[in-house]
Design a protein around this motif. Sequence first.
Motif, PDB file in Angstrom:
ATOM      1  N   GLN A  42       6.763   7.244   7.586  1.00 15.42           N
ATOM      2  CA  GLN A  42       7.468   7.184   8.860  1.00 15.42           C
ATOM      3  C   GLN A  42       6.503   6.969  10.014  1.00 15.42           C
ATOM      4  N   ALA A  43       5.315   7.577   9.915  1.00 21.22           N
ATOM      5  CA  ALA A  43       4.335   7.409  10.988  1.00 21.22           C
ATOM      6  C   ALA A  43       3.916   5.950  11.119  1.00 21.22           C
ATOM      7  N   VAL A  44       3.802   5.256   9.981  1.00 27.19           N
ATOM      8  CA  VAL A  44       3.433   3.837  10.026  1.00 27.19           C
ATOM      9  C   VAL A  44       4.561   3.009  10.598  1.00 27.19           C
ATOM     10  N   LEU A  45       5.811   3.325  10.186  1.00 24.44           N
ATOM     11  CA  LEU A  45       6.956   2.568  10.684  1.00 24.44           C
ATOM     12  C   LEU A  45       7.156   2.777  12.185  1.00 24.44           C
ATOM     13  N   GLU A  46       6.861   3.991  12.662  1.00 22.50           N
ATOM     14  CA  GLU A  46       7.025   4.273  14.086  1.00 22.50           C
ATOM     15  C   GLU A  46       5.949   3.591  14.929  1.00 22.50           C
ATOM     16  N   ASN A  47       4.731   3.497  14.397  1.00 23.08           N
ATOM     17  CA  ASN A  47       3.620   2.902  15.152  1.00 23.08           C
ATOM     18  C   ASN A  47       2.872   1.889  14.279  1.00 23.08           C
ATOM     19  N   PRO A  48       3.474   0.724  14.030  1.00 20.34           N
ATOM     20  CA  PRO A  48       2.774  -0.274  13.209  1.00 20.34           C
ATOM     21  C   PRO A  48       1.506  -0.814  13.871  1.00 20.34           C
ATOM     22  N   ASP A  49       1.449  -0.693  15.214  1.00 13.93           N
ATOM     23  CA  ASP A  49       0.247  -1.178  15.901  1.00 13.93           C
ATOM     24  C   ASP A  49      -0.969  -0.325  15.569  1.00 13.93           C
ATOM     25  N   SER A  50      -0.744   0.898  15.035  1.00 12.91           N
ATOM     26  CA  SER A  50      -1.883   1.728  14.640  1.00 12.91           C
ATOM     27  C   SER A  50      -2.656   1.075  13.499  1.00 12.91           C
ATOM     28  N   LEU A  53      -9.490 -12.465  17.250  1.00 12.04           N
ATOM     29  CA  LEU A  53      -9.048 -12.095  18.588  1.00 12.04           C
ATOM     30  C   LEU A  53      -8.023 -10.970  18.546  1.00 12.04           C
ATOM     31  N   SER A  54      -7.136 -11.035  17.566  1.00 12.04           N
ATOM     32  CA  SER A  54      -6.116  -9.979  17.465  1.00 12.04           C
ATOM     33  C   SER A  54      -5.554  -9.959  16.053  1.00 12.04           C
ATOM     34  N   ILE A  55      -5.037  -8.788  15.690  1.00 13.50           N
ATOM     35  CA  ILE A  55      -4.335  -8.619  14.414  1.00 13.50           C
ATOM     36  C   ILE A  55      -2.998  -7.971  14.738  1.00 13.50           C
ATOM     37  N   ASP A  56      -1.933  -8.649  14.428  1.00  9.32           N
ATOM     38  CA  ASP A  56      -0.592  -8.161  14.747  1.00  9.32           C
ATOM     39  C   ASP A  56       0.201  -7.988  13.450  1.00  9.32           C
ATOM     40  N   ILE A  57       0.828  -6.832  13.318  1.00  6.09           N
ATOM     41  CA  ILE A  57       1.674  -6.571  12.151  1.00  6.09           C
ATOM     42  C   ILE A  57       3.024  -7.228  12.400  1.00  6.09           C
ATOM     43  N   ALA A  58       3.315  -8.256  11.604  1.00  4.37           N
ATOM     44  CA  ALA A  58       4.547  -9.009  11.795  1.00  4.37           C
ATOM     45  C   ALA A  58       5.746  -8.334  11.155  1.00  4.37           C
ATOM     46  N   ASP A  59       5.538  -7.642  10.039  1.00  2.00           N
ATOM     47  CA  ASP A  59       6.662  -7.048   9.323  1.00  2.00           C
ATOM     48  C   ASP A  59       6.159  -5.917   8.447  1.00  2.00           C
ATOM     49  N   VAL A  60       6.947  -4.860   8.366  1.00  2.00           N
ATOM     50  CA  VAL A  60       6.660  -3.738   7.476  1.00  2.00           C
ATOM     51  C   VAL A  60       7.953  -3.367   6.758  1.00  2.00           C
ATOM     52  N   ALA A 119       0.863  -1.190   0.000  1.00  2.00           N
ATOM     53  CA  ALA A 119       0.000   0.000   0.000  1.00  2.00           C
ATOM     54  C   ALA A 119       0.892   1.230   0.000  1.00  2.00           C
ATOM     55  N   MET A 120       0.331   2.366  -0.387  1.00  2.00           N
ATOM     56  CA  MET A 120       1.092   3.600  -0.485  1.00  2.00           C
ATOM     57  C   MET A 120       0.552   4.642   0.483  1.00  2.00           C
ATOM     58  N   ALA A 121       1.447   5.220   1.271  1.00  2.00           N
ATOM     59  CA  ALA A 121       1.056   6.306   2.170  1.00  2.00           C
ATOM     60  C   ALA A 121       0.873   7.596   1.372  1.00  2.00           C
ATOM     61  N   ARG A 122       0.396   8.634   2.030  1.00  2.00           N
ATOM     62  CA  ARG A 122       0.102   9.887   1.337  1.00  2.00           C
ATOM     63  C   ARG A 122       1.347  10.590   0.827  1.00  2.00           C
ATOM     64  N   ASP A 123       2.523  10.282   1.409  1.00  2.00           N
ATOM     65  CA  ASP A 123       3.750  10.907   0.925  1.00  2.00           C
ATOM     66  C   ASP A 123       4.328  10.200  -0.290  1.00  2.00           C
ATOM     67  N   GLY A 124       3.625   9.179  -0.805  1.00  2.00           N
ATOM     68  CA  GLY A 124       4.038   8.506  -2.029  1.00  2.00           C
ATOM     69  C   GLY A 124       4.950   7.322  -1.836  1.00  2.00           C
ATOM     70  N   ILE A 125       5.305   6.975  -0.585  1.00  2.00           N
ATOM     71  CA  ILE A 125       6.197   5.851  -0.317  1.00  2.00           C
ATOM     72  C   ILE A 125       5.359   4.577  -0.130  1.00  2.00           C
ATOM     73  N   GLN A 126       5.790   3.527  -0.804  1.00  2.00           N
ATOM     74  CA  GLN A 126       5.091   2.247  -0.716  1.00  2.00           C
ATOM     75  C   GLN A 126       5.580   1.471   0.502  1.00  2.00           C
ATOM     76  N   LEU A 127       4.639   0.885   1.217  1.00  2.00           N
ATOM     77  CA  LEU A 127       4.949   0.015   2.352  1.00  2.00           C
ATOM     78  C   LEU A 127       4.375  -1.368   2.088  1.00  2.00           C
ATOM     79  N   ILE A 128       5.126  -2.380   2.486  1.00  2.00           N
ATOM     80  CA  ILE A 128       4.701  -3.772   2.299  1.00  2.00           C
ATOM     81  C   ILE A 128       4.602  -4.407   3.678  1.00  2.00           C
TER      82      ILE A 128
END
Length: 243
Positions: free
Chosen positions: A104-112, A131-138, A53-62
Amino acid sequence: MDRVVTDLISADKANIELSFNQAAAIDLAGRDVFEAVQVSVNPKVITTPRVAAMARDGIQLIAVARVTVRANINRLVGGAGEETIVARVGEGIVSSIGSSDTHQAVLENPDSISKAVLAKGLDSGTAFEILSIDIADVDVGKNIGAELQTDQAEADKRVAQARAEERRAMAVASEQENVAKVQEMRANLVEAEAQVPLAMADAFRDGNLGVMDYIRYRNVQADTAMRNSIAGEDESASGEPLA
């Protein structure tokens, strides 16, 4: 039938309310009742594929998420399966990352991401309870925003080049038209000059022009030609026309 009875015994030992009719319906639906009982007791972890997916600053995150689910006995018949859970979680991840101002906001707080996705109630209509959704890797992917801007700039450059070529072609066409007009005017001049001897011949015949007049005319022509010749030589020698 024996398998259904065995599954009922297993459910009873696990303190799970499961009637014979429910077990038979689950079995007829093609689901494994024993596995459903196990997942009801011991939650199951589903790992999603890599979601880009792509954040608003144009950087793609996987991102990769691990979804902990527990089987819902009452919704095993007619409820959606794991594929639906994975698809909904992936959609939620894309939506959450896409609404972030910067990567950067996503990388700093992946739990968001996990909190936002979990709040959507993605287990509705499925055979599971999330029960839960955990981000394993970004991981950081491509700078898609920059690529899009580069592509747009390249397209704008091509448009500008096309317009410049169009203007150049129009200028060349206009120049050729002017050359043709000059040639046409020179032809008209030559044609007009050719009429002068004829007019003088008519003047001689009609008595309107005498020999002395003609001699003076020729002298003026010769004098003018000489002056023009001298002026041309002076210009070539000094590089400047005579005053």
